[in-house]
Design a protein around this motif. Structure first.
Motif, short mmCIF file in Angstrom:
data_model
loop_
_atom_site.label_atom_id
_atom_site.label_comp_id
_atom_site.label_asym_id
_atom_site.label_seq_id
_atom_site.Cartn_x
_atom_site.Cartn_y
_atom_site.Cartn_z
N ARG A 169 3.44 12.85 -0.65
CA ARG A 169 4.34 13.62 -1.50
C ARG A 169 3.81 13.69 -2.92
O ARG A 169 3.82 14.72 -3.55
N LYS A 170 3.41 12.54 -3.41
CA LYS A 170 3.00 12.51 -4.81
C LYS A 170 2.02 11.37 -5.07
O LYS A 170 2.12 10.31 -4.48
N LEU A 171 1.10 11.67 -5.97
CA LEU A 171 0.10 10.70 -6.39
C LEU A 171 0.32 10.50 -7.88
O LEU A 171 0.37 11.47 -8.62
N TYR A 172 0.46 9.28 -8.30
CA TYR A 172 0.68 9.04 -9.73
C TYR A 172 -0.66 8.82 -10.44
O TYR A 172 -1.52 8.13 -9.91
N PRO A 173 -0.82 9.40 -11.61
CA PRO A 173 -2.05 9.15 -12.37
C PRO A 173 -2.14 7.66 -12.67
O PRO A 173 -1.11 6.99 -12.80
N THR A 174 -3.33 7.12 -12.76
CA THR A 174 -3.44 5.67 -12.90
C THR A 174 -4.13 5.21 -14.18
O THR A 174 -5.18 5.74 -14.55
N SER A 175 -3.53 4.23 -14.84
CA SER A 175 -4.15 3.55 -15.98
C SER A 175 -4.52 2.13 -15.58
O SER A 175 -4.69 1.25 -16.44
N GLY A 202 6.23 6.06 5.07
CA GLY A 202 5.26 5.11 4.54
C GLY A 202 5.09 3.86 5.38
O GLY A 202 3.98 3.33 5.50
N GLU A 203 6.19 3.40 5.96
CA GLU A 203 6.11 2.15 6.70
C GLU A 203 5.18 2.27 7.92
O GLU A 203 4.41 1.35 8.22
N THR A 204 5.24 3.43 8.57
CA THR A 204 4.36 3.65 9.72
C THR A 204 2.90 3.67 9.28
O THR A 204 2.02 3.11 9.96
N LYS A 242 9.30 0.10 -0.96
CA LYS A 242 10.38 1.11 -0.96
C LYS A 242 9.85 2.54 -0.83
O LYS A 242 10.13 3.40 -1.67
N GLY A 243 9.08 2.80 0.19
CA GLY A 243 8.63 4.16 0.44
C GLY A 243 7.30 4.51 -0.21
O GLY A 243 6.75 5.58 0.03
N TYR A 244 6.81 3.64 -1.04
CA TYR A 244 5.55 3.90 -1.73
C TYR A 244 4.45 2.95 -1.26
O TYR A 244 4.73 1.80 -0.91
N LEU A 270 -6.64 6.60 6.43
CA LEU A 270 -5.51 7.47 6.06
C LEU A 270 -5.70 8.86 6.65
O LEU A 270 -4.76 9.48 7.13
N GLU A 271 -6.92 9.34 6.61
CA GLU A 271 -7.25 10.64 7.20
C GLU A 271 -6.80 10.66 8.68
O GLU A 271 -6.19 11.62 9.15
N ASN A 272 -7.06 9.55 9.38
CA ASN A 272 -6.69 9.48 10.79
C ASN A 272 -5.19 9.33 11.00
O ASN A 272 -4.63 9.85 11.96
N LEU A 273 -4.55 8.59 10.09
CA LEU A 273 -3.14 8.24 10.30
C LEU A 273 -2.19 9.35 9.85
O LEU A 273 -1.09 9.49 10.39
N LEU A 274 -2.58 10.09 8.81
CA LEU A 274 -1.63 11.01 8.18
C LEU A 274 -1.58 12.36 8.88
O LEU A 274 -2.56 12.83 9.44
N GLN A 275 -0.40 12.97 8.76
CA GLN A 275 -0.18 14.31 9.34
C GLN A 275 -0.43 15.36 8.26
O GLN A 275 0.04 15.23 7.18
#
Ligand SMILES: *Cc1c(COP(=O)(O)O)cnc(C)c1O
Length: 349
Positions: free
Chosen positions: A289-295, A306-308, A324-326, A344-349
């Motif tokens: 859903r979303k990627l947060y920029p990282t510092s 996410g749990e799956t 909690k979902g992240y 992740l490539e394999n797991l994600l839809q």
């Protein structure tokens, strides 16, 4: 009458880090770089000089000098701790009386609330659904709740987001509370307020050697504050809180300024690659859903089911944090980053 365990202790839950064995460990925000042999030798040499029959230097003077030199802070304004975790506990338990109020943020590092509750303090939470922290909200919430102590991480664990330096200073200047800024990840970014400790009577900055400096094993952190607060911290801590082996090892590693800076740069590169890889995945996979920029040295990902995904990664031998979902994914070596991206490539839809 039989002995009764205090009520507040009955509900106490132990901190549960990942203890199973995984081939790829990206769950604890550690550095992926272990000490090179030359420095390891110097550490062992330093440890071999330790007088094992004597108590350690209670003030860890030499160690504070090494750390102070690295960050250009007056070493007399530093208090060393058995990890910054010990310092969080020390501060929260001594600067808050039972019934007083500590203000922190959600999501943020869970240990703040844990220690405050153990101290019998009230915990108020500034809830950031959109994850974006702002100085005005913090100041207002501190006024509303009458908080005596404000504590948060900057950059934030787990969101990886950062408040700018002027915002932090605004909070410190515009509140009557003691403000504790946990800079565990500031080595990966800019905007530290470490150089401001002498300008405020209500500021403590926390630093750790566990993240960018790759010394999680020796448990070493520092609190930096003005003279008065430092005097109190040193008086309140247990006298021999940092053992002689850690003091010796810490000095030996901290002397290698260039090495530590190189490590930090490598980790920043790695997190950049991880972020880019995840961004490319996000284009293909709706589940992200979303990627947060990282510092920081990790990436915070809002992900459907996410749990799956988390369980799938574990099956593939990769450990990350699920909150909690992240997913909070720490940067690893190139190979490790590739492994998690492939999984992740394999797991994600
Ligand atoms: C990892 C971490 C710490 C703990 O550091 P130690 O020095 O290893 O105890 C403190 N604060 C935050 C926000 C962290 O993520």
């Amino acid at each position: 009458m039989a002995y009764q365990i205090p009520e507040k202790l009955k509900k106490l839950q132990a901190y549960e880090p990942v203890t199973e064995v995984y081939k790829v460990r990206l769950d604890a925000n550690e550095s992926f770089i272990d000490l090179p042999d030359e420095i390891r030798k110097e550490v062992l040499e330093a440890i071999s000089q330790v007088e094992f029959n004597r108590y350690p230097d209670p003030e860890a003077k030499e160690l504070c000098q090494c750390f102070g030199e690295f960050f250009q802070v007056d070493s007399r304004l530093l208090t060393a701790g058995n990890g910054s975790d010990e310092l969080i506990s020390l501060i929260v338990q001594n600067f808050l009386e039972p019934g007083q109020t500590m203000l922190t943020v959600s999501p943020d590092f869970s240990m703040y609330g844990f220690y405050a509750q153990a101290a019998g303090a009230k915990v108020e939470i500034l809830d950031k659904q959109d994850m974006v922290l702002c100085a005005e909200d913090m100041i207002q919430k501190a006024r509303e709740t009458g908080a005596e102590l404000i504590i948060f991480s900057n950059p934030c664990n787990p969101t990886a987001l950062k408040l700018e330096r002027q915002d932090i200073l605004q909070i410190v200047a515009q509140t009557d509370a003691l403000v504790v800024v946990d800079e565990a990840y500031m080595d990966f970014s800019e905007g530290s307020v470490l150089d401001e400790i002498e300008n405020y009577g209500n500021l403590i900055v926390l630093k750790t050697c566990s993240k960018a400096f790759g010394m999680a094993a020796i448990r070493l952190g520092f609190a930096a504050a003005n003279e008065e607060i430092t005097r109190i911290l040193k008086a309140a801590k247990s006298p021999y809180n940092v053992n002689s082996l850690t003091q010796a090892a810490g000095c030996a590693v901290l002397k290698h300024r260039e090495y530590l800076q190189e490590c930090t740069e490598k980790i920043k590169e790695s997190v950049g690659e991880l972020y880019a890889g995840l961004k490319a995945l996000k284009e293909k996979k709706q589940q992200i859903r979303k990627l947060y920029p990282t510092s920081t040295n990790f990436v915070y990902v809002d992900i459907k089911a996410g749990e799956t995904v988390f369980e799938g990664l574990k099956k593939a031998g990769i450990s990350v944090r699920f909150m909690k979902g992240y997913l909070r994914i720490c940067a690893g070596s190139q190979r490790e980053n590739q492994e998690i991206l492939q999984s992740l490539e394999n797991l994600l839809q």
